[in-house]
Design a protein around this motif. Structure first.
Motif, PDB file in Angstrom:
ATOM      1  N   ALA A 135      49.262   1.143   8.208  1.00 41.43           N
ATOM      2  CA  ALA A 135      50.247   0.179   8.681  1.00 41.43           C
ATOM      3  C   ALA A 135      50.273  -1.049   7.781  1.00 41.43           C
ATOM      4  O   ALA A 135      49.243  -1.564   7.385  1.00 41.43           O
ATOM      5  N   THR A 136      51.462  -1.492   7.437  1.00 41.39           N
ATOM      6  CA  THR A 136      51.619  -2.717   6.641  1.00 41.39           C
ATOM      7  C   THR A 136      52.317  -3.744   7.513  1.00 41.39           C
ATOM      8  O   THR A 136      51.679  -4.501   8.217  1.00 41.39           O
ATOM      9  N   THR A 137      53.623  -3.822   7.437  1.00 46.10           N
ATOM     10  CA  THR A 137      54.401  -4.677   8.331  1.00 46.10           C
ATOM     11  C   THR A 137      55.536  -3.836   8.881  1.00 46.10           C
ATOM     12  O   THR A 137      56.309  -3.294   8.104  1.00 46.10           O
ATOM     13  N   PRO A 138      55.671  -3.636  10.168  1.00 46.63           N
ATOM     14  CA  PRO A 138      54.845  -4.249  11.204  1.00 46.63           C
ATOM     15  C   PRO A 138      53.479  -3.568  11.365  1.00 46.63           C
ATOM     16  O   PRO A 138      53.306  -2.429  10.962  1.00 46.63           O
ATOM     17  N   ILE A 139      52.542  -4.296  11.968  1.00 49.72           N
ATOM     18  CA  ILE A 139      51.248  -3.731  12.314  1.00 49.72           C
ATOM     19  C   ILE A 139      51.429  -2.926  13.593  1.00 49.72           C
ATOM     20  O   ILE A 139      51.985  -3.410  14.569  1.00 49.72           O
ATOM     21  N   THR A 140      50.974  -1.692  13.585  1.00 48.64           N
ATOM     22  CA  THR A 140      51.109  -0.840  14.764  1.00 48.64           C
ATOM     23  C   THR A 140      49.763  -0.231  15.119  1.00 48.64           C
ATOM     24  O   THR A 140      48.864  -0.160  14.289  1.00 48.64           O
ATOM     25  N   GLY A 141      49.647   0.213  16.352  1.00 49.20           N
ATOM     26  CA  GLY A 141      48.414   0.861  16.765  1.00 49.20           C
ATOM     27  C   GLY A 141      48.071   0.560  18.207  1.00 49.20           C
ATOM     28  O   GLY A 141      48.962   0.313  19.024  1.00 49.20           O
ATOM     29  N   CYS A 142      46.766   0.577  18.526  1.00 45.83           N
ATOM     30  CA  CYS A 142      46.291   0.411  19.896  1.00 45.83           C
ATOM     31  C   CYS A 142      45.391  -0.802  20.031  1.00 45.83           C
ATOM     32  O   CYS A 142      44.745  -1.228  19.073  1.00 45.83           O
ATOM     33  N   ILE A 143      45.321  -1.315  21.239  1.00 45.41           N
ATOM     34  CA  ILE A 143      44.294  -2.276  21.622  1.00 45.41           C
ATOM     35  C   ILE A 143      43.610  -1.712  22.871  1.00 45.41           C
ATOM     36  O   ILE A 143      44.272  -1.395  23.863  1.00 45.41           O
ATOM     37  N   VAL A 144      42.297  -1.545  22.786  1.00 40.07           N
ATOM     38  CA  VAL A 144      41.504  -0.991  23.881  1.00 40.07           C
ATOM     39  C   VAL A 144      40.780  -2.140  24.573  1.00 40.07           C
ATOM     40  O   VAL A 144      40.278  -3.056  23.911  1.00 40.07           O
ATOM     41  N   TYR A 145      40.724  -2.085  25.900  1.00 34.40           N
ATOM     42  CA  TYR A 145      40.122  -3.162  26.680  1.00 34.40           C
ATOM     43  C   TYR A 145      38.959  -2.649  27.509  1.00 34.40           C
ATOM     44  O   TYR A 145      38.939  -1.482  27.927  1.00 34.40           O
ATOM     45  N   ARG A 146      38.005  -3.561  27.776  1.00 36.68           N
ATOM     46  CA  ARG A 146      36.882  -3.197  28.639  1.00 36.68           C
ATOM     47  C   ARG A 146      36.288  -4.434  29.290  1.00 36.68           C
ATOM     48  O   ARG A 146      36.485  -5.564  28.812  1.00 36.68           O
ATOM     49  N   SER A 147      35.561  -4.210  30.374  1.00 34.50           N
ATOM     50  CA  SER A 147      34.820  -5.285  31.037  1.00 34.50           C
ATOM     51  C   SER A 147      33.350  -5.157  30.668  1.00 34.50           C
ATOM     52  O   SER A 147      32.939  -4.185  30.021  1.00 34.50           O
ATOM     53  N   GLY A 148      32.555  -6.157  31.067  1.00 35.50           N
ATOM     54  CA  GLY A 148      31.130  -6.111  30.772  1.00 35.50           C
ATOM     55  C   GLY A 148      30.825  -6.580  29.368  1.00 35.50           C
ATOM     56  O   GLY A 148      31.377  -7.560  28.877  1.00 35.50           O
ATOM     57  N   ALA A 149      29.929  -5.851  28.706  1.00 35.83           N
ATOM     58  CA  ALA A 149      29.533  -6.216  27.342  1.00 35.83           C
ATOM     59  C   ALA A 149      30.623  -5.860  26.347  1.00 35.83           C
ATOM     60  O   ALA A 149      31.493  -5.028  26.615  1.00 35.83           O
ATOM     61  N   ASP A 150      30.547  -6.495  25.183  1.00 30.80           N
ATOM     62  CA  ASP A 150      31.521  -6.232  24.130  1.00 30.80           C
ATOM     63  C   ASP A 150      31.329  -4.815  23.591  1.00 30.80           C
ATOM     64  O   ASP A 150      30.304  -4.162  23.806  1.00 30.80           O
ATOM     65  N   PHE A 151      32.339  -4.320  22.854  1.00 31.19           N
ATOM     66  CA  PHE A 151      32.260  -3.017  22.213  1.00 31.19           C
ATOM     67  C   PHE A 151      31.109  -3.009  21.201  1.00 31.19           C
ATOM     68  O   PHE A 151      30.866  -3.992  20.504  1.00 31.19           O
ATOM     69  N   THR A 152      30.411  -1.889  21.132  1.00 34.15           N
ATOM     70  CA  THR A 152      29.261  -1.772  20.252  1.00 34.15           C
ATOM     71  C   THR A 152      29.685  -1.318  18.860  1.00 34.15           C
ATOM     72  O   THR A 152      30.836  -0.912  18.639  1.00 34.15           O
ATOM     73  N   ASP A 153      28.729  -1.350  17.939  1.00 36.62           N
ATOM     74  CA  ASP A 153      28.995  -0.839  16.591  1.00 36.62           C
ATOM     75  C   ASP A 153      29.368   0.639  16.642  1.00 36.62           C
ATOM     76  O   ASP A 153      30.218   1.100  15.865  1.00 36.62           O
ATOM     77  N   ASP A 154      28.742   1.396  17.532  1.00 34.71           N
ATOM     78  CA  ASP A 154      29.079   2.824  17.662  1.00 34.71           C
ATOM     79  C   ASP A 154      30.504   3.008  18.168  1.00 34.71           C
ATOM     80  O   ASP A 154      31.221   3.919  17.724  1.00 34.71           O
ATOM     81  N   ASP A 155      30.931   2.154  19.112  1.00 31.52           N
ATOM     82  CA  ASP A 155      32.309   2.223  19.602  1.00 31.52           C
ATOM     83  C   ASP A 155      33.295   1.980  18.462  1.00 31.52           C
ATOM     84  O   ASP A 155      34.309   2.674  18.328  1.00 31.52           O
ATOM     85  N   ILE A 156      32.988   0.991  17.639  1.00 29.19           N
ATOM     86  CA  ILE A 156      33.877   0.654  16.521  1.00 29.19           C
ATOM     87  C   ILE A 156      33.893   1.784  15.494  1.00 29.19           C
ATOM     88  O   ILE A 156      34.944   2.112  14.927  1.00 29.19           O
ATOM     89  N   LEU A 157      32.738   2.400  15.268  1.00 27.59           N
ATOM     90  CA  LEU A 157      32.673   3.531  14.339  1.00 27.59           C
ATOM     91  C   LEU A 157      33.529   4.693  14.823  1.00 27.59           C
ATOM     92  O   LEU A 157      34.268   5.313  14.042  1.00 27.59           O
ATOM     93  N   LEU A 158      33.469   4.988  16.111  1.00 27.31           N
ATOM     94  CA  LEU A 158      34.283   6.073  16.664  1.00 27.31           C
ATOM     95  C   LEU A 158      35.773   5.733  16.583  1.00 27.31           C
ATOM     96  O   LEU A 158      36.596   6.610  16.326  1.00 27.31           O
ATOM     97  N   ALA A 159      36.092   4.470  16.799  1.00 28.48           N
ATOM     98  CA  ALA A 159      37.494   4.047  16.661  1.00 28.48           C
ATOM     99  C   ALA A 159      37.966   4.261  15.235  1.00 28.48           C
ATOM    100  O   ALA A 159      39.097   4.713  14.996  1.00 28.48           O
TER     101      ALA A 159
END
Length: 276
Positions: A135-159
């Motif tokens: 993606a360049t302009t416009p930026i497209t994709g997803c935003i994932v949300y969660r409660s509790g602790a922030d996303f972990t490094d493993d979560d980001i790796l899987l993303a």
């Protein structure tokens, strides 16, 4: 029970494969969005197929998220469309790595207007952006949300590992939408393709075949190997009763699977067309 990264990735991969057999391009992103939170350790997801800005951008809502945001007013929807703090981050550079809002905004994130909105509507405290890698302009994709602790490094790796799958499905969506626009009429293009037993994936290969792309160029466009492209082409030949590219395009035009005149409008990059 702890999440298995391998199982989570296999799940999103299987959903992506299933999405490539979906004839309705409008259903492709909802299918992915329903599976993505489980991959990244999230609770809900919003997908945006247009610019992340307050003034424009379609907000796609998956699962229970749709009911929550159906009650939002115009001001809240505008805030949601901005994609803060992600839009400004991605627009200032070419990198498209997934990143969390907390890592971008730091301690100021929980007090931000966007974080407060998410807390009111989704009971979520954290956000992880998963943009399409090209993606360049416009930026497209997803935003994932969660409660509790922030996303972990493993979560980001899987993303990050999911990004090519998301991109492949989005290319499929765009081609199917283009194909539908090219073939108006009383009988829908989907019905014509089904009558010929063409899968949605074979249909998109046929569309690119008509644009005189080489197998290598088709593979690059769809994110698949040359070998896979050749397998799709062989199946198209068999189903349409043809033996070569030109005969296949002519037969597809006779069957109403391709427009009879004019280019398909695939936007072929220079150097990718097959010689006459």
């Amino acid at each position: 029970m702890a999440r298995s990264p391998k199982a989570a990735y296999e799940r999103i991969a299987s959903v992506a494969v299933a999405a490539l057999h979906e004839r309705d391009p409008g259903r492709l992103w909802p299918l992915l969005a329903d599976a993505l939170p489980g991959l990244c350790g999230g609770d809900a997801v919003i997908f945006k197929l247009d610019d992340w800005s307050a003034g424009s951008g379609t907000v796609g809502l998956a699962g229970d998220t749709a009911a929550e945001f159906a009650r939002l007013g115009a001001a809240d929807l505008a805030l949601l469309r901005t994609g803060r703090p992600f839009a400004s981050h991605y627009l200032t550079g070419t990198g498209r790595e997934p990143v969390t809002a907390r890592r971008l905004a730091g301690p100021a994130w929980p007090a931000s207007a966007t974080a407060r909105l998410l807390g009111r509507t989704l009971d979520a405290e954290h956000a992880l952006a998963v943009p399409l890698p090209q993606a360049t302009t416009p930026i497209t994709g997803c935003i994932v949300y969660r409660s509790g602790a922030d996303f972990t490094d493993d979560d980001i790796l899987l993303a990050r590992r999911a990004q090519p799958l998301l991109a492949a499905v989005d290319r499929q969506r765009q081609l199917l939408e283009q194909w539908r626009r090219l073939l108006p009429g009383a009988v829908s293009p989907d019905e014509r393709a089904a009558d010929c037993a063409l899968t949605p994936r074979e249909t998109t290969v046929l569309l690119l075949l008509a644009d005189a792309l080489t197998a290598a160029a088709i593979g690059r466009r769809l994110g698949i190997s040359d070998r896979t492209v050749h397998k799709h082409i062989e199946k198209i030949y068999r189903k349409l009763g043809t033996r070569d590219r030109v005969g296949t395009v002519l037969r597809a035009q006779q069957l109403g699977l391709l427009p009879r005149t004019g280019a398909t409008g695939g936007g072929t990059p220079a150097g990718e067309r097959r010689p006459a």
